[in-house]
Design an enzyme around this catalytic site. Structure first.
Site, PDB file in Angstrom:
ATOM      1  N   VAL A 165      16.485  86.599  78.149  1.00 15.79           N
ATOM      2  CA  VAL A 165      16.997  86.107  76.864  1.00 15.79           C
ATOM      3  C   VAL A 165      17.700  87.232  76.103  1.00 15.79           C
ATOM      4  CG1 VAL A 165      16.330  85.192  74.608  1.00 15.79           C
ATOM      5  CG2 VAL A 165      15.286  84.284  76.676  1.00 15.79           C
ATOM      6  N   ASP A 186      64.246  83.880  60.295  1.00 18.78           N
ATOM      7  CA  ASP A 186      65.404  83.362  59.592  1.00 18.78           C
ATOM      8  C   ASP A 186      65.679  84.279  58.394  1.00 18.78           C
ATOM      9  OD1 ASP A 186      67.462  81.738  58.855  1.00 18.78           O
ATOM     10  OD2 ASP A 186      66.218  80.202  57.925  1.00 18.78           O
TER      11      ASP A 186
END
Length: 880
Positions: A279, A326
């Site tokens: 674990v 742009d």
């Protein structure tokens, strides 16, 4: 069946006036009746369901089985601790999932479609979720239909309805038609518009007749449910890593159990140890931590005006090395102002108004625009706003002109034609008004105005116009021309743009954003190349690009015309020679992106129009404009700029790099901690030593060090120096640049020092590690020492993990309050476990004397101190 009702009946039934729209009182009343305009998605997972899902893991099942066995054989305390750890771990998982879901929900709300609605006589843009039946909706190309509408006005309106009908060809709409058939298919309801379909051409108005689940789309809402749980590429790689580590960890645990069997150790204790180690070794919290770091990271990005729609985009952002942007509104202020006009005579904006010879030019510009300007408030495209404003300053109010010369038809602007045309009513005839790119106008204009008379235009005249326009462009002015023609009867849109009379043109300026110059410099220092792509004239584009530091020579500019004469191979070979692409169409954008990608570049592309969608999808990161962008561009994009600012793109890239680095820090930290636990246990077994940590102690440490400190590292504050490095190679291993070594070194130090503390305690008491009959009190004390060293060394080590190069003092010792809080809480909990009698009994530990605390804290500081020393040497070598 609204398609069977005519316009007048529909409006009356909904109790609305199209010219004014609904009042605020009517909106509130209708919302109470009909609710919000949204589709109901999948039901949310309950807290209980989320909690149960956290327990659906093989290792959790094994732990629960171990708890049951310990309960059966009477080890109740161990069983309770195991169950408490499992439940607490699940609760933390639920909390992480909840936070991630909330962050994603917030992003979805921010990127939700907008609607242009008329209420109280004013046009405003609102979230489509706020619409109610009776609302008057304005439609134009590029917008998604926000609800089901009965059209009340249409002009060349075409709507793509494939989402409902499966027919990809746009449907032509006509508001004036009323249908009679009882069962007219959706595809044939030409006077209706339906939610989630797309306006591809023209414009119109409609009244909302159905919202939310009452819409046609609402009836098939279950089909539209999206699975938002898809993992990002990074999460997938880490999940695979977790599985690999899991296989290794389980193999090691089986080996440990086998060795313990031959060593005749307590098999049940070793069984629990092996499970606990598995674990601890498997970083099962990785996926949850990565999800919450990504979700919180993109929420943080939204606060700097960058809405990331798709989580994988965060990873890609860190690798971007070409930013295609742009010009208008992104690199510039998007505040156009007319400063020059030319109709054979040049007027420059000064204190003097233009003479009456410019009246027709301004009138055409206004009537061929959709912008509004009333009482100092403007709406619409900034270019059109500038035209309406200059006319208003010369006593030409748009409302008066439109009222006197109503528009009866139009041919909307098209990025290929670069023109817009309208047909307006005169007293006994009609006039076509056209505005657009001067070079395109000169192709279709046959006459000009000279001394108040219409005369034929020669090639010499055209050259003269272009020469004046060129000089304006060289001064960074955007040039826009206007022309007209008079007709006696109403004509079709396709016949409007021919045999025109040129009225002249205007020069407008949109100055660069003040902050962009610094952003361009930041981009360059970060190994990112800014590229300007614009529909503007070459010289105009270069003037702005030069001012911003994007280009320094006109030779670095390529026009769309030049692009058309280049093969794909030529473009790919020469693409690095250019920094500006001017007079390009959306189709050119796709070619430009592909050319850069052919060299292995990671490309970001901005866009705002319908036709920008292909280039946004082609780019690695498509960026849509939040203010001027159409719904189509926003739908195709990975990221939306809410301020349309180039600087935000660079900030988003910086944030993306920091988010990726934070995730990397969390993962390396978790692996170091887990590796330390494995090394401590495996080494002790191989050397026939007692186990330095009990199963419950391993689980406890895994809980307090794997969660809060890892999350705190994941949301660490950004490091601006990340922009002084080159973009990350997307193919680069997650453990590149010595990350594996960092994890191994950290794990070895943490594990080795844990064993040292255990060994020191036993050895200083006069016993050997291999003695079979160690006193239980000594073993408990020694395990307490190891227990504290392991936990506290991991907590201290997290401080060193904040940066792989800078010292903890350079990044700021207290600059991450959450991490400091996590460390303080972890130490406090550790003190509580060994100091509070019933907890000490449960975890089989004993209180430590003051000198023992001094020793364990000193030992626990060593991994962090050594890591800092190594970083110091690396910095010194780098400087040399």
């Amino acid at each position: 069946m609204w398609y069977k009702k005519n316009i007048e009946t529909s409006i009356q039934d909904l109790n609305v006036t199209p010219e004014k729209g609904l009042s605020d009182e009517s909106v509130l009343k209708n919302r109470e009746t009909y609710g919000q305009n949204k589709l109901e998605g999948k039901p949310k997972k309950s807290l209980l369901a989320s909690f149960v899902s956290q327990l659906k893991d093989v290792l959790i099942y094994v732990l629960l089985g171990a708890a049951a066995i310990t309960m059966i054989i009477g080890h109740y305390t161990d069983a309770i601790i195991i169950l408490a750890v499992v439940l607490l771990n699940a609760a933390i998982g639920v909390f992480q999932e909840f936070k991630a879901e909330k962050a994603i929900e917030a992003l979805q709300k921010m990127s939700a479609p907008k609607a242009l609605v008329r209420r109280n006589g004013e046009v405003k843009e609102i979230d489509s979720i706020e619409l109610v039946p009776g609302d008057i909706i304005l439609l134009d190309a590029g917008r998604y239909i926000p609800a089901d509408l009965r059209l009340i006005e249409s002009s060349n309106l075409q709507i793509e309805e494939s989402a409902l009908t499966g027919e990809s060809v746009p449907s032509e709409k006509d508001a004036s038609i009323t249908l009679d058939s009882e069962k007219t298919p959706i595809g044939d309801q030409v006077n209706m518009a339906f939610m989630s379909t797309l306006v591809t051409y023209g414009r119109g108005e409609g009244v909302v007749v159905a919202t939310g689940m009452e819409t046609e789309m609402g009836k098939i809402a279950k089909i539209l449910d999206e699975d938002l749980d898809e993992l990002t590429p990074l999460q997938k790689r880490l999940e695979e890593l977790g599985k690999t580590l899991g296989i290794i960890a389980i193999s090691v645990c089986v080996l440990i159990f086998a060795i313990a069997f031959f060593q005749k150790r307590d098999l049940f204790e070793m069984f629990l140890t092996a499970i606990s180690l598995a674990v601890a070794a498997i970083p099962e919290g990785l996926a949850a931590i990565v999800a919450i770091v990504l979700a919180l990271g993109v929420t943080r990005m939204s606060k700097i005006n960058a809405i990331v729609k798709k989580l994988p985009a965060v990873e890609t952002l860190g690798s971007v090395n070409i930013v295609c942007s742009d010009k208008t509104g992104t690199l510039t202020q998007n505040k156009m102002t007319v400063v020059k006009m030319y109709n054979g005579t040049l007027w420059e904006n000064s204190n003097e108004n233009p003479d009456p010879s410019f009246d027709d030019l301004m009138r055409t510009m206004v009537l061929c625009s959709d912008a509004t300007y009333d009482n100092g408030e403007a709406t619409g495209d900034p270019t059109e706003v500038a035209l309406v404003v200059i006319a208003a300053e010369n006593q030409m109010n748009r409302s008066d002109l439109v009222s006197k010369h109503p528009r009866v038809d139009e041919k909307p602007f098209d990025s290929d034609r670069k023109l817009m045309s309208t047909l307006n009513k005169e007293d006994q005839s009609y006039r076509v008004h056209v505005k657009g790119a001067l070079d395109q106008l000169l192709k279709v204009a046959t006459h000009k105005i000279q001394d108040g008379h219409r005369v034929e235009m020669t090639e010499k005249d055209k050259d003269a116009y272009m020469a004046v326009a060129e000089s304006m462009s060289e001064n960074a002015l955007r040039v826009l021309g206007a022309a007209y023609k008079d007709v006696s009867t109403q004509i079709k849109p396709d016949d409007m743009e021919s045999d025109l009379t040129l009225l002249g043109f205007v020069g407008m300026i949109d100055p660069p954003r003040e902050e962009v110059k610094a952003a361009v410099d930041d981009a360059k220092s970060a190994g990112i190349t800014p590229i300007m792509i614009t529909g503007d004239h070459k010289t105009t584009a270069f003037a702005i690009a030069k001012a911003l530091g994007i280009a320094d020579s006109l030779n670095q500019c390529l026009t769309g015309h030049d692009l058309d004469h280049m093969t794909e191979k030529e473009l790919i070979d020469q693409i690095h020679d250019y920094r500006i692409f001017a007079r390009v169409s959306p189709e050119h954008k796709v070619r430009i992106v592909k050319a850069f990608k052919a060299h292995g570049h990671i490309v970001s592309m901005t866009g705002d129009g319908v036709n920008d969608a292909p280039s946004l999808k082609t780019a690695d990161i498509g960026v849509a404009m939040g203010i001027t962008g159409t719904d189509v561009s926003k739908g195709a994009a990975d990221m939306i700029l809410t301020d349309d600012n180039f600087t935000t793109i660079i900030h988003a890239i910086e944030e993306g790099r920091n988010i990726y680095n934070n995730i990397k820090k969390s993962v390396i930290f978790l692996l170091s901690c887990n590796l330390g636990e494995v090394i401590a246990i495996v080494t002790s077994i191989l050397f026939f030593w007692p186990i330095p940590l009990l199963p419950t102690q391993i689980l406890w440490i895994n809980l307090i060090t794997d969660s809060l400190p890892a999350i705190a590292l994941g949301i660490d504050k950004g490091d601006h120096d990340v922009m002084r490095k080159k973009p990350r190679d997307p193919k680069e291993s997650f453990f590149a640049e010595g990350a594996w070594l960092k994890a191994l070194m950290g794990g070895a130090l943490i594990g080795g020092l844990t064993l040292f503390a255990f060994y020191y305690s036993i050895h200083s008491a006069g016993y050997a590690m291999t003695d079979k009959n160690l006193p239980e009190a000594l073993l408990t004390h020694s395990r307490t020492m190891a227990f504290v060293v392991l936990a506290v060394s991991q907590l201290f080590y997290s401080l060193s993990m904040r940066h792989f190069e800078k010292s903890i003092f350079q990044v700021g010792l207290f600059s991450n309050p959450l991490l400091i809080g996590s460390i303080a809480l972890g130490i406090l909990l550790q003190v509580g476990v060994i100091s509070i009698p019933f907890l000490a009994d449960a975890f089989k530990v004993s209180p430590l004397a003051l000198q023992d605390w001094g020793r364990v804290l000193l030992i626990a500081l060593i991994p962090m101190a050594l890591s800092e020393i190594v970083k110091g040497f690396r910095r010194a070598l780098k400087n040399i």
